[in-house]
Structure formats: structure tokens, C-alpha cells
Design a protein around this motif. Structure first.
Motif, PDB file in Angstrom:
ATOM      1  N   GLU A 106      15.463 -42.809  35.996  1.00  0.00           N
ATOM      2  CA  GLU A 106      15.121 -43.885  36.921  1.00  0.00           C
ATOM      3  C   GLU A 106      16.358 -44.649  37.393  1.00  0.00           C
ATOM      4  OE1 GLU A 106      12.047 -44.253  38.352  1.00  0.00           O
ATOM      5  OE2 GLU A 106      11.679 -42.405  37.256  1.00  0.00           O
ATOM      6  N   SER A 107      17.526 -44.362  36.823  1.00  0.00           N
ATOM      7  CA  SER A 107      18.749 -44.995  37.314  1.00  0.00           C
ATOM      8  C   SER A 107      19.278 -44.292  38.562  1.00  0.00           C
ATOM      9  CB  SER A 107      19.822 -45.009  36.227  1.00  0.00           C
ATOM     10  OG  SER A 107      20.228 -43.689  35.924  1.00  0.00           O
ATOM     11  N   ASN A 108      18.744 -43.127  38.860  1.00  0.00           N
ATOM     12  CA  ASN A 108      19.111 -42.386  40.068  1.00  0.00           C
ATOM     13  C   ASN A 108      18.199 -42.875  41.193  1.00  0.00           C
ATOM     14  OD1 ASN A 108      19.188 -40.426  42.154  1.00  0.00           O
ATOM     15  ND2 ASN A 108      19.913 -38.883  40.706  1.00  0.00           N
ATOM     16  N   SER A 109      18.783 -43.571  42.155  1.00  0.00           N
ATOM     17  CA  SER A 109      17.963 -44.202  43.199  1.00  0.00           C
ATOM     18  C   SER A 109      17.181 -43.180  44.022  1.00  0.00           C
ATOM     19  CB  SER A 109      18.824 -45.077  44.107  1.00  0.00           C
ATOM     20  OG  SER A 109      19.723 -44.295  44.858  1.00  0.00           O
ATOM     21  N   PHE A 110      17.736 -42.004  44.245  1.00  0.00           N
ATOM     22  CA  PHE A 110      17.017 -40.996  45.028  1.00  0.00           C
ATOM     23  C   PHE A 110      15.838 -40.438  44.231  1.00  0.00           C
ATOM     24  CE2 PHE A 110      20.371 -41.487  47.896  1.00  0.00           C
ATOM     25  CZ  PHE A 110      19.959 -40.950  49.100  1.00  0.00           C
ATOM     26  N   TRP A 111      16.023 -40.246  42.948  1.00  0.00           N
ATOM     27  CA  TRP A 111      14.921 -39.772  42.123  1.00  0.00           C
ATOM     28  C   TRP A 111      13.837 -40.851  42.033  1.00  0.00           C
ATOM     29  CZ3 TRP A 111      13.116 -35.353  40.832  1.00  0.00           C
ATOM     30  CH2 TRP A 111      12.139 -35.262  39.838  1.00  0.00           C
ATOM     31  N   LYS A 112      14.262 -42.081  41.890  1.00  0.00           N
ATOM     32  CA  LYS A 112      13.338 -43.197  41.772  1.00  0.00           C
ATOM     33  C   LYS A 112      12.483 -43.355  43.039  1.00  0.00           C
ATOM     34  CE  LYS A 112      13.662 -47.960  40.176  1.00  0.00           C
ATOM     35  NZ  LYS A 112      14.615 -48.995  39.776  1.00  0.00           N
ATOM     36  N   LYS A 113      13.050 -43.027  44.190  1.00  0.00           N
ATOM     37  CA  LYS A 113      12.367 -43.193  45.471  1.00  0.00           C
ATOM     38  C   LYS A 113      11.677 -41.923  45.966  1.00  0.00           C
ATOM     39  CE  LYS A 113      15.779 -46.535  47.080  1.00  0.00           C
ATOM     40  NZ  LYS A 113      16.844 -46.732  48.073  1.00  0.00           N
ATOM     41  N   ARG A 114      11.508 -40.942  45.127  1.00  0.00           N
ATOM     42  CA  ARG A 114      10.978 -39.656  45.584  1.00  0.00           C
ATOM     43  C   ARG A 114       9.605 -39.773  46.244  1.00  0.00           C
ATOM     44  NH1 ARG A 114      10.978 -40.104  40.175  1.00  0.00           N
ATOM     45  NH2 ARG A 114       9.046 -39.672  39.057  1.00  0.00           N
ATOM     46  N   GLU A 115       8.725 -40.599  45.714  1.00  0.00           N
ATOM     47  CA  GLU A 115       7.402 -40.744  46.328  1.00  0.00           C
ATOM     48  C   GLU A 115       7.486 -41.535  47.633  1.00  0.00           C
ATOM     49  OE1 GLU A 115       4.780 -38.923  45.592  1.00  0.00           O
ATOM     50  OE2 GLU A 115       6.077 -38.048  44.055  1.00  0.00           O
ATOM     51  N   LEU A 116       8.431 -42.458  47.712  1.00  0.00           N
ATOM     52  CA  LEU A 116       8.674 -43.148  48.975  1.00  0.00           C
ATOM     53  C   LEU A 116       9.114 -42.141  50.029  1.00  0.00           C
ATOM     54  CD1 LEU A 116       9.158 -45.663  50.790  1.00  0.00           C
ATOM     55  CD2 LEU A 116      11.471 -45.729  49.815  1.00  0.00           C
ATOM     56  N   PHE A 117      10.019 -41.243  49.656  1.00  0.00           N
ATOM     57  CA  PHE A 117      10.486 -40.231  50.606  1.00  0.00           C
ATOM     58  C   PHE A 117       9.340 -39.332  51.067  1.00  0.00           C
ATOM     59  CE2 PHE A 117      14.759 -40.647  48.317  1.00  0.00           C
ATOM     60  CZ  PHE A 117      15.235 -41.558  49.243  1.00  0.00           C
ATOM     61  N   ARG A 118       8.430 -39.025  50.163  1.00  0.00           N
ATOM     62  CA  ARG A 118       7.271 -38.207  50.523  1.00  0.00           C
ATOM     63  C   ARG A 118       6.413 -38.958  51.556  1.00  0.00           C
ATOM     64  NH1 ARG A 118       5.544 -33.837  47.554  1.00  0.00           N
ATOM     65  NH2 ARG A 118       6.623 -34.599  45.711  1.00  0.00           N
ATOM     66  N   ARG A 119       6.219 -40.247  51.319  1.00  0.00           N
ATOM     67  CA  ARG A 119       5.425 -41.077  52.236  1.00  0.00           C
ATOM     68  C   ARG A 119       6.127 -41.227  53.592  1.00  0.00           C
ATOM     69  NH1 ARG A 119       4.904 -44.905  48.758  1.00  0.00           N
ATOM     70  NH2 ARG A 119       6.167 -46.463  49.784  1.00  0.00           N
ATOM     71  N   LEU A 120       7.437 -41.413  53.568  1.00  0.00           N
ATOM     72  CA  LEU A 120       8.185 -41.531  54.820  1.00  0.00           C
ATOM     73  C   LEU A 120       8.106 -40.246  55.629  1.00  0.00           C
ATOM     74  CD1 LEU A 120      11.417 -43.427  53.680  1.00  0.00           C
ATOM     75  CD2 LEU A 120       9.394 -44.368  54.811  1.00  0.00           C
ATOM     76  N   THR A 121       8.166 -39.110  54.947  1.00  0.00           N
ATOM     77  CA  THR A 121       8.047 -37.829  55.630  1.00  0.00           C
ATOM     78  C   THR A 121       6.691 -37.732  56.327  1.00  0.00           C
ATOM     79  OG1 THR A 121       9.492 -36.787  53.997  1.00  0.00           O
ATOM     80  CG2 THR A 121       8.137 -35.319  55.331  1.00  0.00           C
ATOM     81  N   GLU A 122       5.662 -38.183  55.637  1.00  0.00           N
ATOM     82  CA  GLU A 122       4.316 -38.159  56.227  1.00  0.00           C
ATOM     83  C   GLU A 122       4.234 -39.068  57.455  1.00  0.00           C
ATOM     84  OE1 GLU A 122      -0.308 -39.038  54.984  1.00  0.00           O
ATOM     85  OE2 GLU A 122       1.227 -38.969  53.418  1.00  0.00           O
ATOM     86  N   GLU A 123       4.835 -40.240  57.379  1.00  0.00           N
ATOM     87  CA  GLU A 123       4.809 -41.162  58.513  1.00  0.00           C
ATOM     88  C   GLU A 123       5.567 -40.590  59.719  1.00  0.00           C
ATOM     89  OE1 GLU A 123       5.703 -45.286  57.608  1.00  0.00           O
ATOM     90  OE2 GLU A 123       4.858 -45.021  55.592  1.00  0.00           O
ATOM     91  N   ILE A 124       6.696 -39.960  59.460  1.00  0.00           N
ATOM     92  CA  ILE A 124       7.468 -39.342  60.545  1.00  0.00           C
ATOM     93  C   ILE A 124       6.660 -38.199  61.148  1.00  0.00           C
ATOM     94  CG2 ILE A 124       9.552 -38.012  61.104  1.00  0.00           C
ATOM     95  CD1 ILE A 124      10.066 -41.025  60.597  1.00  0.00           C
ATOM     96  N   TYR A 125       6.043 -37.388  60.307  1.00  0.00           N
ATOM     97  CA  TYR A 125       5.232 -36.269  60.795  1.00  0.00           C
ATOM     98  C   TYR A 125       4.087 -36.782  61.666  1.00  0.00           C
ATOM     99  CZ  TYR A 125       2.181 -32.213  60.858  1.00  0.00           C
ATOM    100  OH  TYR A 125       1.377 -31.177  61.271  1.00  0.00           O
ATOM    101  N   LYS A 126       3.415 -37.822  61.235  1.00  0.00           N
ATOM    102  CA  LYS A 126       2.312 -38.390  62.019  1.00  0.00           C
ATOM    103  C   LYS A 126       2.804 -38.920  63.360  1.00  0.00           C
ATOM    104  CE  LYS A 126      -0.840 -39.571  58.291  1.00  0.00           C
ATOM    105  NZ  LYS A 126      -1.470 -40.648  57.520  1.00  0.00           N
ATOM    106  N   GLN A 127       3.981 -39.492  63.374  1.00  0.00           N
ATOM    107  CA  GLN A 127       4.536 -40.010  64.625  1.00  0.00           C
ATOM    108  C   GLN A 127       4.869 -38.859  65.580  1.00  0.00           C
ATOM    109  OE1 GLN A 127       4.459 -43.121  65.245  1.00  0.00           O
ATOM    110  NE2 GLN A 127       5.610 -43.256  67.124  1.00  0.00           N
ATOM    111  N   LEU A 128       5.291 -37.745  65.026  1.00  0.00           N
ATOM    112  CA  LEU A 128       5.653 -36.591  65.863  1.00  0.00           C
ATOM    113  C   LEU A 128       4.445 -35.782  66.317  1.00  0.00           C
ATOM    114  CD1 LEU A 128       8.779 -35.359  63.909  1.00  0.00           C
ATOM    115  CD2 LEU A 128       8.749 -36.438  66.171  1.00  0.00           C
ATOM    116  N   THR A 129       3.336 -35.920  65.610  1.00  0.00           N
ATOM    117  CA  THR A 129       2.141 -35.143  65.927  1.00  0.00           C
ATOM    118  C   THR A 129       0.926 -36.072  66.060  1.00  0.00           C
ATOM    119  OG1 THR A 129       1.745 -34.750  63.591  1.00  0.00           O
ATOM    120  CG2 THR A 129       2.968 -33.049  64.786  1.00  0.00           C
ATOM    121  N   PRO A 130       0.940 -36.960  67.042  1.00  0.00           N
ATOM    122  CA  PRO A 130      -0.150 -37.917  67.152  1.00  0.00           C
ATOM    123  C   PRO A 130      -1.497 -37.270  67.523  1.00  0.00           C
ATOM    124  CG  PRO A 130       1.268 -38.053  69.073  1.00  0.00           C
ATOM    125  CD  PRO A 130       1.920 -37.123  68.086  1.00  0.00           C
ATOM    126  N   ASP A 131      -1.450 -36.080  68.076  1.00  0.00           N
ATOM    127  CA  ASP A 131      -2.689 -35.420  68.511  1.00  0.00           C
ATOM    128  C   ASP A 131      -3.388 -34.670  67.401  1.00  0.00           C
ATOM    129  OD1 ASP A 131      -0.370 -33.836  68.618  1.00  0.00           O
ATOM    130  OD2 ASP A 131      -1.336 -32.368  69.904  1.00  0.00           O
TER     131      ASP A 131
END
Length: 133
Positions: A106-131
Motif C-alpha cells: 500500500e506504500s506504492n501509490s500506483f498499486w494503492k490506486k489500482r481500483e481508481l484506475f479501473r474506474r477512470l478507464t471505465e469513465e473514459i470508455y463511456k465518454q468515448l462510446t456514448p452510444d
């Protein structure tokens, strides 16, 4: 500019890989591939423009920037030129390399934020594919 069906299918494939990959170094590689697909397609990049009001309101440029750090970090890990990356890029590279050798804490910030990154990927995907639903 319209996004072709081939580009959309490629984006969907990359997105599914991110959502289906368990937390590991491969997960970060899947994010890299997702961002690489976006970066290599001008219509997708234009859809994420900070000039679009909807993107600014949803903070899409900032969210994309977080994911792009993963992309750049993995690109930097393959670079053997020895150029000075600067403090931030070097720190990202170190954290991604620690994940690569399974030094996950948990001292590794990227590992700690892994679920955030998953959520951000989903938000970007939704923005790119609104239809799509």
C-alpha cells in the motif's frame, strides 16, 4: 470526425481486457494498451479534448492524464536511451517496476490506486462510446 467501427471494436476489446484483468502488472499493461489505442486514433483523441465543455465538466482531461501516466511509465521502461526523465516520470517508472516484480504494498501509490484506475478507464470508455449502453 466519425470513429470507424473497427476503431470502436478495438477500443471495446482493450476496455474489456482492462475490466477482466485481475490486479497485477498485467492490469497496468492492459491500461497501457487501452491508452495506446486511444493515442493512435485521432478521432478518439478529439473526443477527449479539454476544449469540449462536457469533458471539462466531467474532468475528463484530468482523469485521462492519470491513465496516461501509466502509459508513459511503461513506455519509459522500454526506453534504453538513458535520457533524463525527470523526477515525476522516474518515480512512476520505479513504482511500475516494483509492481512488475510483485513488490506490491500500500506504500506504492500506483498499486494503492489500482481500483481508481479501473474506474477512470471505465469513465473514459463511456465518454468515448456514448452510444453504447
Amino acid at each position: 470526425m466519425q470513429v470507424s467501427e473497427e476503431v470502436k471494436k478495438g477500443l471495446e476489446k482493450k476496455f474489456k481486457k482492462v475490466t477482466e484483468t485481475p490486479a497485477s502488472f498485467d492490469f497496468f499493461v492492459a491500461i497501457h494498451d487501452f491508452i495506446e489505442h486511444i493515442e493512435s486514433n485521432t478521432p478518439l483523441m478529439r473526443s477527449l479534448s479539454p476544449r469540449l465543455k462536457a469533458n471539462r465538466e466531467l474532468k475528463i482531461p484530468n482523469k485521462y492524464s492519470h491513465l496516461k501516466q501509466i502509459y508513459q511509465g511503461l513506455e519509459d521502461s522500454q526506453d534504453t536511451s538513458g535520457i533524463d526523465l525527470g523526477h515525476t516520470r522516474y518515480a512512476i517508472l520505479i513504482e511500475l517496476n516494483r509492481i512488475k516484480i510483485n513488490d506490491v504494498s500500500e506504500s506504492n501509490s500506483f498499486w494503492k490506486k489500482r481500483e481508481l484506475f479501473r474506474r477512470l478507464t471505465e469513465e473514459i470508455y463511456k465518454q468515448l462510446t456514448p452510444d453504447t449502453k
